[in-house]
Design a protein around this motif. Structure first.
Motif, PDB file in Angstrom:
ATOM      1  N   ASP A  94       0.867  -1.174   0.000  1.00 45.41           N
ATOM      2  CA  ASP A  94       0.000   0.000   0.000  1.00 45.41           C
ATOM      3  C   ASP A  94       0.911   1.234   0.000  1.00 45.41           C
ATOM      4  O   ASP A  94       1.255   1.767   1.049  1.00 45.41           O
ATOM      5  CB  ASP A  94      -0.906  -0.030   1.235  1.00 45.41           C
ATOM      6  CG  ASP A  94      -1.807   1.186   1.328  1.00 45.41           C
ATOM      7  OD1 ASP A  94      -2.735   1.296   0.528  1.00 45.41           O
ATOM      8  OD2 ASP A  94      -1.557   2.045   2.215  1.00 45.41           O
ATOM      9  N   ASN A  95       1.301   1.669  -1.179  1.00 47.11           N
ATOM     10  CA  ASN A  95       2.389   2.647  -1.294  1.00 47.11           C
ATOM     11  C   ASN A  95       1.973   4.031  -1.791  1.00 47.11           C
ATOM     12  O   ASN A  95       2.817   4.926  -1.888  1.00 47.11           O
ATOM     13  CB  ASN A  95       3.459   2.104  -2.250  1.00 47.11           C
ATOM     14  CG  ASN A  95       4.066   0.807  -1.760  1.00 47.11           C
ATOM     15  OD1 ASN A  95       4.312   0.641  -0.567  1.00 47.11           O
ATOM     16  ND2 ASN A  95       4.290  -0.135  -2.678  1.00 47.11           N
ATOM     17  N   GLU A  96       0.700   4.215  -2.114  1.00 41.43           N
ATOM     18  CA  GLU A  96       0.324   5.459  -2.787  1.00 41.43           C
ATOM     19  C   GLU A  96       0.473   6.688  -1.896  1.00 41.43           C
ATOM     20  O   GLU A  96       0.699   7.798  -2.385  1.00 41.43           O
ATOM     21  CB  GLU A  96      -1.098   5.354  -3.336  1.00 41.43           C
ATOM     22  CG  GLU A  96      -1.228   4.310  -4.438  1.00 41.43           C
ATOM     23  CD  GLU A  96      -2.478   4.477  -5.274  1.00 41.43           C
ATOM     24  OE1 GLU A  96      -2.920   5.630  -5.481  1.00 41.43           O
ATOM     25  OE2 GLU A  96      -3.019   3.453  -5.722  1.00 41.43           O
ATOM     26  N   LEU A  97       0.362   6.506  -0.596  1.00 40.47           N
ATOM     27  CA  LEU A  97       0.490   7.639   0.315  1.00 40.47           C
ATOM     28  C   LEU A  97       1.943   8.032   0.546  1.00 40.47           C
ATOM     29  O   LEU A  97       2.221   9.155   1.008  1.00 40.47           O
ATOM     30  CB  LEU A  97      -0.186   7.295   1.648  1.00 40.47           C
ATOM     31  CG  LEU A  97      -0.374   8.420   2.668  1.00 40.47           C
ATOM     32  CD1 LEU A  97      -1.134   9.593   2.060  1.00 40.47           C
ATOM     33  CD2 LEU A  97      -1.091   7.896   3.903  1.00 40.47           C
ATOM     34  N   SER A  98       2.868   7.154   0.204  1.00 34.01           N
ATOM     35  CA  SER A  98       4.279   7.390   0.526  1.00 34.01           C
ATOM     36  C   SER A  98       4.841   8.644  -0.159  1.00 34.01           C
ATOM     37  O   SER A  98       5.735   9.304   0.373  1.00 34.01           O
ATOM     38  CB  SER A  98       5.129   6.172   0.154  1.00 34.01           C
ATOM     39  OG  SER A  98       5.081   5.925  -1.247  1.00 34.01           O
TER      40      SER A  98
END
Length: 414
Positions: free
Chosen positions: A308-312
């Motif tokens: 779940d990387n989109e917020l990074s």
């Protein structure tokens, strides 16, 4: 319900996000949603201020279903759990005939009778006004002074195809502290196959661009910068290719199928190594049929959060409390299968509550007992439509921010 407000107790805040599109597909869905979207959570957490951000109000077939929105609003305002909330503001984007403006967003705000001196910002007059009574605004929200609403520019949309995506901002002052609340709906993954082709996917990049657009708008120089909470359906997805290859199908043969006429990718089939060639996963444009859904529920699916990387990419701009609930989408719409996922998409945490660094400081305070902060989903075992609503409950104390000359500007962005 919320009880008498005291300085020791602080002001109870409840933020809820709910994509309600599938619940409007049936005429009977409106009372169902109004009963489950927030009132039961209100009864549990007893907040003084409630904000409910809805997406896809009126349903996916909004032209046919929009007539049910009024009955939904009436049900919600008159529910037993909301009787002690003497003031309310409801903002509904119902103008579906205006393609360049329509977002199908709905923002609902409820103030308990014990909460004194709450004010809302007038963006046109650039000043706060006392909140009195109950008001519902709809149709042309663009001219409503207490909200800022925008649909994303057309070139932000994947393939430049219009859809109901955008944001609504409101600004509030209470407990000697002021903050923004932003209702948001970002772009979905139109095709599982396209999402597989690149890491990160083209959809992820479109969402990133749109979210940055919102952050730029709410922190520009038109108004004073304040702490902000952005909550809605971000449509964030797990990074498809790596999660499939390393976690879901690590020991599988991949068979790729293409259409005869266009040679475009049409199906991915994953089978176990060995003689039995057990079918593990099938992926098509709108099919994601995995053999074992337990992986998304065991330990709330948190072993998959590494994908779940989109917020990074927004590190430093946006914060989120620790996720300890299963992926919020896509749940079965069968009333008897409240815990099951549909075989349409890779389950993901689409529905989120994010906050600026200064807003996080409001939530995570030394005087806030850990048990008073709850970030969770609603109705884990009950059919809530294809999205599970997500909520954040916390308390703020008077003067939670840094005071300055204007008591409604005491929470300063760090």
């Amino acid at each position: 319900m919320a009880g008498k407000l005291t300085a020791a107790q602080g002001t109870g805040i409840l933020l809820v996000t709910a994509n309600v599109g599938s619940l409007f597909e049936d005429v009977s869905a409106s009372p169902l949603m109004s009963d489950r979207c927030s009132p039961r959570t209100v009864q549990t957490h007893r907040p003084h201020f409630v904000a409910v951000h809805c997406q896809e109000v009126g349903g996916k077939n909004y032209e046919a279903s929009m007539s049910h929105v009024d009955s939904f609003v009436t049900e919600l305002l008159s529910s037993d759990a909301m009787k002690e909330y003497s003031r309310a503001r409801v903002y509904l984007d119902e103008n579906y005939k205006s393609q360049e403006h329509f977002t199908a967003l709905g923002s609902f705000y409820f103030i308990h009778e014990s909460l004194k001196n709450i004010q809302q910002f007038d963006f046109k007059a650039k000043k706060f006004r006392k909140v009195v009574g109950k008001e519902t605004w709809s149709e042309t929200l663009e001219s409503t002074p207490t909200v800022e609403k925008e649909k994303f520019p057309q070139d932000y949309y994947p393939e430049s195809k219009w859809s109901r995506k955008g944001f609504i901002r409101t600004r509030w002052a209470l407990a000697d502290c002021a903050f923004d609340l932003v209702n948001i709906h970002l772009f979905h993954d139109a095709s599982n196959l396209v999402a597989w082709e690149k890491s990160p996917s083209i959809y992820s990049r479109s969402r990133q661009r749109a979210l940055q657009f919102v952050l730029d708008r709410i922190t520009d120089d038109r108004y004073e910068r304040l702490p902000y909470f952005v909550f809605g359906d971000f449509n964030f997805r797990l990074d498809s290719k790596p999660v499939i290859q390393s976690r879901l199908c690590p020991a599988c043969n991949l068979q790729v199928s293409r259409s005869d006429d266009t040679n475009q990718l049409s199906k991915l089939t994953f089978r176990e190594f060995g003689n039995d060639q057990k079918l593990i996963l099938q992926v098509e444009k709108k099919l994601f049929n995995y053999v074992n859904q337990d992986i998304f529920r065991e330990d709330n699916g948190t072993s998959l959060l590494e994908f779940d990387n989109e917020l990074s990419v927004f590190r430093g701009q946006l914060h989120e409390l620790e996720i300890a609930f299963p992926p919020s989408y896509p749940y079965s719409e069968d009333s008897n299968q409240g815990r099951e996922y549909m075989n349409t998409r890779l389950p993901a945490w689409c529905d989120r509550i994010l906050m600026s660094p200064s807003a996080r400081d409001m939530v995570i305070k030394p005087e806030n007992e850990e048990k008073s902060i709850v970030y969770d989903n609603i109705g884990p075992n009950v059919c809530m439509g294809d999205h599970k609503p997500v909520f954040l409950s916390f308390r703020i104390t008077a003067g939670a921010g840094k005071p300055n000359a204007n008591k409604h500007k005491c929470c300063v962005v760090q």
